[in-house]
Design a protein around this motif. Structure first.
Motif, PDB file in Angstrom:
ATOM      1  N   ILE A  38       0.838  -1.204   0.000  1.00  0.00           N
ATOM      2  CA  ILE A  38       0.000   0.000   0.000  1.00  0.00           C
ATOM      3  C   ILE A  38       0.872   1.253   0.000  1.00  0.00           C
ATOM      4  N   PHE A  39       1.879   1.283   0.880  1.00  0.00           N
ATOM      5  CA  PHE A  39       2.781   2.440   0.905  1.00  0.00           C
ATOM      6  C   PHE A  39       3.484   2.615  -0.441  1.00  0.00           C
ATOM      7  N   LEU A  40       3.919   1.513  -1.029  1.00  0.00           N
ATOM      8  CA  LEU A  40       4.620   1.555  -2.311  1.00  0.00           C
ATOM      9  C   LEU A  40       3.720   2.107  -3.413  1.00  0.00           C
ATOM     10  N   VAL A  41       2.510   1.596  -3.483  1.00  0.00           N
ATOM     11  CA  VAL A  41       1.563   2.023  -4.523  1.00  0.00           C
ATOM     12  C   VAL A  41       1.206   3.499  -4.349  1.00  0.00           C
ATOM     13  N   LEU A  42       0.996   3.934  -3.115  1.00  0.00           N
ATOM     14  CA  LEU A  42       0.686   5.346  -2.881  1.00  0.00           C
ATOM     15  C   LEU A  42       1.863   6.238  -3.266  1.00  0.00           C
ATOM     16  N   GLY A  46       0.901   8.108  -6.543  1.00  0.00           N
ATOM     17  CA  GLY A  46       0.324   9.311  -5.963  1.00  0.00           C
ATOM     18  C   GLY A  46      -0.865   8.943  -5.097  1.00  0.00           C
ATOM     19  N   SER A  47      -1.230   9.841  -4.208  1.00  0.00           N
ATOM     20  CA  SER A  47      -2.259   9.507  -3.220  1.00  0.00           C
ATOM     21  C   SER A  47      -3.642   9.276  -3.838  1.00  0.00           C
ATOM     22  N   ARG A  48      -3.976  10.004  -4.879  1.00  0.00           N
ATOM     23  CA  ARG A  48      -5.310   9.844  -5.484  1.00  0.00           C
ATOM     24  C   ARG A  48      -5.415   8.512  -6.235  1.00  0.00           C
ATOM     25  N   ILE A  92      -5.645   5.062   4.468  1.00  0.00           N
ATOM     26  CA  ILE A  92      -4.268   5.528   4.334  1.00  0.00           C
ATOM     27  C   ILE A  92      -4.141   6.524   3.176  1.00  0.00           C
ATOM     28  N   GLY A  93      -4.726   6.200   2.032  1.00  0.00           N
ATOM     29  CA  GLY A  93      -4.659   7.103   0.879  1.00  0.00           C
ATOM     30  C   GLY A  93      -5.286   8.460   1.138  1.00  0.00           C
ATOM     31  N   PRO A  94      -6.512   8.509   1.662  1.00  0.00           N
ATOM     32  CA  PRO A  94      -7.098   9.818   1.954  1.00  0.00           C
ATOM     33  C   PRO A  94      -6.280  10.637   2.969  1.00  0.00           C
ATOM     34  N   VAL A 111       5.493  10.877   4.544  1.00  0.00           N
ATOM     35  CA  VAL A 111       5.672  10.157   5.814  1.00  0.00           C
ATOM     36  C   VAL A 111       4.511  10.458   6.754  1.00  0.00           C
ATOM     37  N   LEU A 112       4.182  11.738   6.926  1.00  0.00           N
ATOM     38  CA  LEU A 112       3.096  12.112   7.835  1.00  0.00           C
ATOM     39  C   LEU A 112       1.755  11.534   7.388  1.00  0.00           C
ATOM     40  N   GLY A 113       1.455  11.627   6.101  1.00  0.00           N
ATOM     41  CA  GLY A 113       0.189  11.104   5.588  1.00  0.00           C
ATOM     42  C   GLY A 113       0.071   9.606   5.776  1.00  0.00           C
ATOM     43  N   ASN A 114       1.134   8.878   5.439  1.00  0.00           N
ATOM     44  CA  ASN A 114       1.102   7.421   5.597  1.00  0.00           C
ATOM     45  C   ASN A 114       0.997   7.022   7.066  1.00  0.00           C
ATOM     46  N   LEU A 115       1.746   7.700   7.940  1.00  0.00           N
ATOM     47  CA  LEU A 115       1.681   7.366   9.370  1.00  0.00           C
ATOM     48  C   LEU A 115       0.307   7.702   9.953  1.00  0.00           C
ATOM     49  N   ALA A 116      -0.257   8.843   9.563  1.00  0.00           N
ATOM     50  CA  ALA A 116      -1.598   9.194  10.045  1.00  0.00           C
ATOM     51  C   ALA A 116      -2.617   8.168   9.560  1.00  0.00           C
TER      52      ALA A 116
END
Length: 182
Positions: A38-42, A46-48, A92-94, A111-116
């Motif tokens: 998931i982290f890799l794909v995002l 990109g997040s969207r 995770i993506g949103p 980093v912040l987005g994925n950790l949140a």
């Protein structure tokens, strides 16, 4: 980017997550590489577009394809005690999309987005685990569930995040070059 390219990349993202979920060490909540995927794909898409790939992955599992850990799939996998963590992946993506709006360097935002998003996933999954377990007659305290389902995963997930961002950022550059060449 052409629609065909976007669809192909989204599909490939879902496949990457599925492949990563099959690499598993059995436990009450299996240790897998799903979060790495998931982290890799995002990071790569990109997040969207990455969020769409995560949703496709979850939907493929929901309709019964064996894309989850242990080659499982179907509504039962999502309705079981660990299904909340799978559903939690969708947050995770949103969270990354919201972090993208912060006036910070791109890596810090990632980093912040994925950790949140991961914390939201842990929270949703933990709540779900407690509810489903209680409904089946097994009562666990919050500290017991956290000790079993969250604490052992924090360090491995942080390592997976660091590796995924390193590889994903390079992949994103390669994908941008590929798009420009087409």
């Amino acid at each position: 980017m052409h629609k065909t390219q976007a669809l192909t990349r989204t599909a490939m993202g879902a496949v990457i997550i599925a492949l990563c979920s099959w690499i598993s060490i059995p436990a009450a909540v299996p240790f897998t590489l799903q979060t790495f995927g998931i982290f890799l794909v995002l990071a790569a898409l990109g997040s969207r577009q990455g969020s769409v790939a995560v949703a496709v992955y979850i939907l493929l599992g929901l309709i019964g394809l064996p894309v989850f850990a242990g080659f499982s799939g179907g509504p039962g996998a999502l309705l079981g005690p660990t299904g909340g963590y799978i559903v939690g992946f969708a947050f995770i993506g949103p969270a990354c999309m919201l972090a993208d709006r912060l006036p910070l360097p791109a890596l810090v935002r990632s980093v912040l987005g994925n950790l949140a998003g991961l914390m939201i996933c842990y929270g949703f999954g933990t709540f779900w685990f407690i509810r489903v377990s209680a409904a089946s007659g097994s009562v666990y305290s919050l500290p017991a569930v956290l000790a079993m389902c969250v604490v052992p995963f924090i360090l491995p997930d942080c390592i997976k995040l660091a590796l995924a961002l390193t590889v994903g950022r390079r992949l994103a550059r390669a994908l941008r070059l590929t798009s420009a060449a087409c």
